[in-house]
Scaffold this active site. Structure first.
Site, mmCIF file in Angstrom:
data_model
loop_
_atom_site.group_PDB
_atom_site.id
_atom_site.type_symbol
_atom_site.label_atom_id
_atom_site.label_comp_id
_atom_site.label_asym_id
_atom_site.label_seq_id
_atom_site.Cartn_x
_atom_site.Cartn_y
_atom_site.Cartn_z
ATOM 1 N N HIS A 15 57.166 94.611 -34.750
ATOM 2 C CA HIS A 15 57.462 93.807 -33.566
ATOM 3 C C HIS A 15 56.574 92.568 -33.551
ATOM 4 O O HIS A 15 55.472 92.580 -34.078
ATOM 5 C CB HIS A 15 57.222 94.623 -32.294
ATOM 6 C CG HIS A 15 58.160 95.771 -32.172
ATOM 7 N ND1 HIS A 15 59.469 95.616 -31.788
ATOM 8 C CD2 HIS A 15 57.991 97.095 -32.408
ATOM 9 C CE1 HIS A 15 60.066 96.789 -31.784
ATOM 10 N NE2 HIS A 15 59.187 97.708 -32.160
ATOM 11 N N TYR A 35 55.087 86.496 -35.270
ATOM 12 C CA TYR A 35 54.740 87.703 -36.010
ATOM 13 C C TYR A 35 53.431 87.457 -36.744
ATOM 14 O O TYR A 35 53.257 86.438 -37.395
ATOM 15 C CB TYR A 35 55.838 88.060 -37.017
ATOM 16 C CG TYR A 35 57.106 88.533 -36.355
ATOM 17 C CD1 TYR A 35 57.371 89.889 -36.236
ATOM 18 C CD2 TYR A 35 58.022 87.630 -35.840
ATOM 19 C CE1 TYR A 35 58.539 90.333 -35.619
ATOM 20 C CE2 TYR A 35 59.187 88.060 -35.220
ATOM 21 C CZ TYR A 35 59.433 89.417 -35.116
ATOM 22 O OH TYR A 35 60.578 89.850 -34.498
ATOM 23 N N LYS A 51 53.550 92.266 -25.457
ATOM 24 C CA LYS A 51 53.169 91.104 -26.257
ATOM 25 C C LYS A 51 52.107 90.317 -25.493
ATOM 26 O O LYS A 51 51.935 90.476 -24.303
ATOM 27 C CB LYS A 51 54.393 90.209 -26.526
ATOM 28 C CG LYS A 51 55.486 90.916 -27.313
ATOM 29 C CD LYS A 51 56.674 90.046 -27.542
ATOM 30 C CE LYS A 51 57.860 90.761 -28.113
ATOM 31 N NZ LYS A 51 57.660 91.870 -28.964
#
Length: 168
Positions: A114, A104, A145
């Site tokens: 997220h 994170y 991601k």
């Protein structure tokens, strides 16, 4: 310093003050037993003098937890975890995505946003087949991601590579 207990491969903090480690810095997972930490998180907090670790009534020194981590083949993971935590990132497991960690960004935390990165760890002497690397990138891209490849060398230095999927 919070007292914790080593039970199997988990470190448990039963003191309610341990919940602050989760609520402020997102260490571990909250369970009915208390705050559950991985060996890696436990060693990190032990070295930061935030917790003490006991097993069968005996306090374990940091070198004993280091030995356990080495025996379990987790030392490279610990080095990467330590480096990223020292840089201010929140780190959670990435097993669900086939990686070691989810990362994170500073200022973001689990439940509020997220994770931005999946972290895959390798050694400078490992050989990653191209199809495996492609698979890691595809999974990361599929869940919105980026893939960070953390390469640990023989001197325990870490080099990070941000690997992205692009459409030609």
């Amino acid at each position: 310093m919070l007292k914790s207990t080593l039970e199997n491969d988990l470190i448990i903090i039963k003191d309610e003050k341990g919940m602050n480690l989760y609520s402020k810095s997102y260490y571990g997972n909250i369970t009915t037993e208390g705050l559950q930490l991985s060996l890696i998180e436990g060693l990190y907090l032990l070295e930061k003098e935030k917790i003490s670790i006991y097993k069968e009534g005996r306090e374990l020194p940091p070198d004993e937890i280091h030995r356990i981590i080495h025996e379990k083949g987790l030392f490279s993971r610990y080095l990467v975890y330590q480096d990223l935590r020292n840089r201010g990132y929140i780190i959670k497991t990435g097993f669900k995505y086939g990686s070691e960690f989810r990362l994170y960004e500073r200022g973001t935390s689990p439940g509020e946003g997220h994770s931005n990165y999946l972290v895959k760890i390798t050694s400078e002497n490992d050989h990653i087949p191209l199809k495996d690397l492609s698979s890691y990138v595809r999974v990361a891209h599929g869940v919105n991601k980026y893939l960070l490849l953390a390469v640990v060398d023989e001197e325990n230095d870490i080099t990070y590579y941000n690997i992205e999927w692009t459409r030609p």
